[in-house]
Design a protein around this motif. Sequence first.
Motif, PDB file in Angstrom:
ATOM      1  N   ARG A 259       0.867  -1.182   0.000  1.00  0.00           N
ATOM      2  CA  ARG A 259       0.000   0.000   0.000  1.00  0.00           C
ATOM      3  C   ARG A 259       0.900   1.226   0.000  1.00  0.00           C
ATOM      4  NH1 ARG A 259      -3.508  -0.579   4.473  1.00  0.00           N
ATOM      5  NH2 ARG A 259      -4.894  -1.784   3.138  1.00  0.00           N
ATOM      6  N   VAL A 260       0.716   2.102  -1.007  1.00  0.00           N
ATOM      7  CA  VAL A 260       1.608   3.241  -1.205  1.00  0.00           C
ATOM      8  C   VAL A 260       0.811   4.470  -1.624  1.00  0.00           C
ATOM      9  CG1 VAL A 260       3.556   1.768  -1.882  1.00  0.00           C
ATOM     10  CG2 VAL A 260       1.993   2.636  -3.634  1.00  0.00           C
ATOM     11  N   LYS A 261       1.495   5.584  -1.740  1.00  0.00           N
ATOM     12  CA  LYS A 261       0.888   6.791  -2.291  1.00  0.00           C
ATOM     13  C   LYS A 261       0.819   6.673  -3.815  1.00  0.00           C
ATOM     14  CE  LYS A 261       2.460   9.929   1.349  1.00  0.00           C
ATOM     15  NZ  LYS A 261       3.231  11.173   1.651  1.00  0.00           N
ATOM     16  N   GLY A 262      -0.321   6.994  -4.364  1.00  0.00           N
ATOM     17  CA  GLY A 262      -0.469   6.907  -5.806  1.00  0.00           C
ATOM     18  C   GLY A 262       0.494   7.807  -6.563  1.00  0.00           C
ATOM     19  N   ASP A 263       0.908   8.903  -5.956  1.00  0.00           N
ATOM     20  CA  ASP A 263       1.855   9.812  -6.597  1.00  0.00           C
ATOM     21  C   ASP A 263       3.214   9.160  -6.814  1.00  0.00           C
ATOM     22  OD1 ASP A 263      -0.048  11.787  -6.679  1.00  0.00           O
ATOM     23  OD2 ASP A 263       0.709  12.882  -4.933  1.00  0.00           O
ATOM     24  N   TRP A 264       3.477   8.063  -6.112  1.00  0.00           N
ATOM     25  CA  TRP A 264       4.758   7.379  -6.272  1.00  0.00           C
ATOM     26  C   TRP A 264       4.758   6.406  -7.458  1.00  0.00           C
ATOM     27  CZ3 TRP A 264       5.436   5.486  -0.491  1.00  0.00           C
ATOM     28  CH2 TRP A 264       5.618   6.614   0.335  1.00  0.00           C
ATOM     29  N   LEU A 265       3.602   6.087  -7.976  1.00  0.00           N
ATOM     30  CA  LEU A 265       3.488   5.047  -8.995  1.00  0.00           C
ATOM     31  C   LEU A 265       3.700   5.589 -10.404  1.00  0.00           C
ATOM     32  CD1 LEU A 265       0.320   3.274  -7.556  1.00  0.00           C
ATOM     33  CD2 LEU A 265       2.678   2.395  -7.475  1.00  0.00           C
ATOM     34  N   VAL A 266       4.091   4.691 -11.285  1.00  0.00           N
ATOM     35  CA  VAL A 266       4.205   4.974 -12.717  1.00  0.00           C
ATOM     36  C   VAL A 266       3.374   3.922 -13.443  1.00  0.00           C
ATOM     37  CG1 VAL A 266       5.773   5.014 -14.708  1.00  0.00           C
ATOM     38  CG2 VAL A 266       6.510   5.975 -12.522  1.00  0.00           C
ATOM     39  N   PRO A 267       2.523   4.310 -14.379  1.00  0.00           N
ATOM     40  CA  PRO A 267       1.791   3.289 -15.153  1.00  0.00           C
ATOM     41  C   PRO A 267       2.764   2.413 -15.930  1.00  0.00           C
ATOM     42  CG  PRO A 267       0.860   5.493 -15.483  1.00  0.00           C
ATOM     43  CD  PRO A 267       2.155   5.681 -14.768  1.00  0.00           C
ATOM     44  N   LEU A 268       2.482   1.135 -16.002  1.00  0.00           N
ATOM     45  CA  LEU A 268       3.324   0.233 -16.794  1.00  0.00           C
ATOM     46  C   LEU A 268       3.281   0.682 -18.252  1.00  0.00           C
ATOM     47  CD1 LEU A 268       4.959  -2.518 -16.717  1.00  0.00           C
ATOM     48  CD2 LEU A 268       2.831  -3.571 -17.543  1.00  0.00           C
ATOM     49  N   PRO A 269       4.433   1.027 -18.853  1.00  0.00           N
ATOM     50  CA  PRO A 269       4.415   1.488 -20.248  1.00  0.00           C
ATOM     51  C   PRO A 269       3.952   0.390 -21.202  1.00  0.00           C
ATOM     52  CG  PRO A 269       6.489   2.064 -19.172  1.00  0.00           C
ATOM     53  CD  PRO A 269       5.774   1.107 -18.268  1.00  0.00           C
TER      54      PRO A 269
END
Length: 330
Positions: free
Chosen positions: A104-114
């Motif tokens: 469980r993390v902050k969404g701002d830390w994520l990158v969409p899978l290219p």
Amino acid sequence: MFDAIVIDKSDDKQTVSLTQAGADQLPEGDVTVDVAWSTLNYKDALAITGSAPVVRKFPMVPGIDFAGVVTDSQHPDYTPGDKVILNGWGVGETHWGGLAKQARVKGDWLVPLPDGISMRQAMEIGTAGYTAMLCVQALEANGVTPDSGLIAVTGAAGGVGSVATVLLANRGYKVAAITGRASEADYLKGLGASEVIDREDLSGKVRPLNKERFAGGVDVAGSTVLANLLSMMQYGGTVAACGLAAGMDLPSSVAPFILRGVTLAGVDSVMCPAKKRRAAWDALAKELDLSKLGGLAVEVPLSEVIATAPKFLDGQIRGRVVVPVAPELG
């Protein structure tokens, strides 16, 4: 309940085990992810073995990388079913990381899978490959081109070095792969290195200036290796520094900077802004020769991660280590 590697500490004694954790133990965050693939990096090895004070909050799940599928989200950019990547942001150090079946993390830390890469391939690239791309981009931002001359890559048989070698060679650069493992010469030339240099050539006493040898460099070592590399830079050359495998000190002088106009460009992958990291991932998806990733990565199951970690510190790991946490997810 889900499988997780958990590091804990009591009375100054660290313990680490593969155990069961509950969803109620997950840290705060607005996106929950089922982890499909993770990695084992040098920093993770330091955390798991307790060889350096990487972990600053206990208990801690290590794992600075993961790729997985969103299962719950209160973040506007993500919905259940989205495939995502995470690198850095203190995950595995101050916030539970990817060596567990849930995160469980902050969404701002994520990158969409290219588009065009799988979650496994994203972890074959991982923080190491993403950092390598940031280093290559730093060299080019400072005017280094394939026509500039030879580019040195230290720690070339490791994760960052291996991917940096591939990326630079694919862009037309001549790469000098610097390694302490002579047995890896064929591997490094297979990645695109023009020549292989013994690390001992950059491990001796540091002179203010040496013969101009390199137009640029990607350095994961720090310390004497980086200092010697700086002294060997051509006029106007740039070194992108991203690691400290040989030490945090820098026994150099101002001579390379004020007499040759050399630039030392620091590269940070942990707190890198979202826009910049997305651009790096998009570039990786477009230009990294994914057919070479099979030669860069080995799989280590979650059950063997703890036993594998010390091998990083002993210099026994080549390229990337990927961990199939729940590979059935994709």
